[in-house]
Enzyme design. Sequence first.
Site, short mmCIF file in Angstrom:
data_model
loop_
_atom_site.label_atom_id
_atom_site.label_comp_id
_atom_site.label_asym_id
_atom_site.label_seq_id
_atom_site.Cartn_x
_atom_site.Cartn_y
_atom_site.Cartn_z
N LEU A 36 0.82 -1.21 0.00
CA LEU A 36 0.00 0.00 0.00
C LEU A 36 0.86 1.27 0.00
O LEU A 36 2.02 1.23 0.43
CB LEU A 36 -0.89 0.01 1.27
CG LEU A 36 -2.00 -1.04 1.34
CD1 LEU A 36 -2.58 -1.07 2.77
CD2 LEU A 36 -3.10 -0.77 0.32
N SER A 37 0.26 2.34 -0.43
CA SER A 37 0.90 3.65 -0.29
C SER A 37 1.15 3.91 1.20
O SER A 37 0.24 3.73 2.02
CB SER A 37 -0.02 4.73 -0.86
OG SER A 37 0.55 6.00 -0.67
N GLY A 38 2.35 4.24 1.55
CA GLY A 38 2.67 4.50 2.96
C GLY A 38 3.11 3.28 3.74
O GLY A 38 3.38 3.37 4.94
N SER A 39 3.20 2.13 3.08
CA SER A 39 3.58 0.91 3.80
C SER A 39 5.07 0.88 4.12
O SER A 39 5.50 0.16 5.03
CB SER A 39 3.20 -0.33 2.98
OG SER A 39 3.85 -0.31 1.72
N GLY A 40 5.84 1.65 3.37
CA GLY A 40 7.29 1.69 3.63
C GLY A 40 8.14 1.11 2.51
O GLY A 40 9.34 0.88 2.69
N LYS A 41 7.55 0.89 1.35
CA LYS A 41 8.26 0.30 0.21
C LYS A 41 9.51 1.09 -0.18
O LYS A 41 10.60 0.54 -0.27
CB LYS A 41 7.37 0.27 -1.06
CG LYS A 41 6.14 -0.59 -0.98
CD LYS A 41 5.37 -0.54 -2.30
CE LYS A 41 4.88 0.83 -2.72
NZ LYS A 41 3.96 1.48 -1.76
N SER A 42 9.31 2.39 -0.43
CA SER A 42 10.43 3.20 -0.92
C SER A 42 11.53 3.32 0.12
O SER A 42 12.72 3.25 -0.21
CB SER A 42 9.94 4.61 -1.29
OG SER A 42 9.20 4.55 -2.48
N SER A 109 1.72 -1.49 -7.19
CA SER A 109 1.44 -2.68 -8.03
C SER A 109 0.41 -3.59 -7.36
O SER A 109 0.73 -4.71 -6.96
CB SER A 109 2.74 -3.44 -8.37
OG SER A 109 3.57 -3.63 -7.24
#
Lengths: 200, 200
Positions: A36-42, A109
């Site tokens: 999700l957006s904000g999950s910490g991927k980046s 994604s």
Amino acid sequence: MEDYRDHIIPHDHTIQRSDRESKQGHVARVIWFTGLSGSGKSTLAGQLETYFHNQGYSTYILDGDNIRSGLNNDLDFSDSSRKENIRRIAEVSKLFIDAGVIVLTAFISPFKEDRQSARDLVGDESFIEVHVDCPLEVCEQRDVKGLYKKARAGEIKHFTGIDSPFEEPEHPDVRVNTTERSQEDCLKELIKNIEPKIGL
Amino acid sequence: MEDYRDHIIPHDHTIQRSDRESKQGHVARVIWFTGLSGSGKSTLAGQLETYFHNQGYSTYILDGDNIRSGLNNDLDFSDSSRKENIRRIAEVSKLFIDAGVIVLTAFISPFKEDRQSARDLVGDESFIEVHVDCPLEVCEQRDVKGLYKKARAGEIKHFTGIDSPFEEPEHPDVRVNTTERSQEDCLKELIKNIEPKIGL
């Protein structure tokens, strides 16, 4: 006068992925972060890249910053554009691994089918799926970019988690939960699982 | 039990192009080959890549083989698609140099405006234009892929040199003439002009 260039003999041999991997000293893989957006991927992708870079690996990150404003700046957020967005990211990832570079991708994604297409395109053995798992409530509470607020207000349509689904990976290669564990523990978990897969 | 992963301190520092160039030991450049079909672009680009690779540089080639069948497989040969083809190649090249890789592109790229756009996008200081100069008559006589014959027969429309123009670069960074000089001499000329530009 002779110089070193007089002794070049053009090779018929074209440089291949395996030659480039040998030069880099590691195999090339796509590390595909989904969540999700904000999950910490980046954040995690950036830290993993820093770690790999410091270990001497050749790395690159594809994320919204360099893709949405560049290659994919002609795409909107419609269903067909989102599909095309992921297709192009997968195609570019494929070029990077052909170049012998470890590429980390950080995009929501959300659809299984698109992630599967990316895996098929890149090649199963070169594709490492990382699910950055974080409950919607937490992501929405963090709301780092203020996007959830806008989505709730109806200012952004088709926002993942709000009015568009996130299809969780059933069997990701690695899953890290950024609420249950510290950022540093998540990073260690990633390294533990991924580093053994990139040795030559 | 403690292991080396216990001592990872996540860096705030994000890896930048200059970090990746330092790791590779050279700066990253786009070497943009332009010229008629059959002029020798791909051959020379391949040989230059082989030379650079053997010198220990990190390199990659973008050409019809990996781009037309992949990233750009949704594009035809209409004017707008040809423009989009070059735009995407330039955007991908930009990602590669950001990754610290020397990227060689081998596409006809017949229009000045498109090549200028590519240069603007990549950044003037990172863009090296190579004109592979060869008279149309010679290219057509070679006709390695049988494309000129088809174009003359009207089976291919908008074929560069036949019913679509090739706008010659006025001031390319390097120009090599593949009829006046041997392949090996052309390669030496490229190396002599380009290698000094990629040292750190």
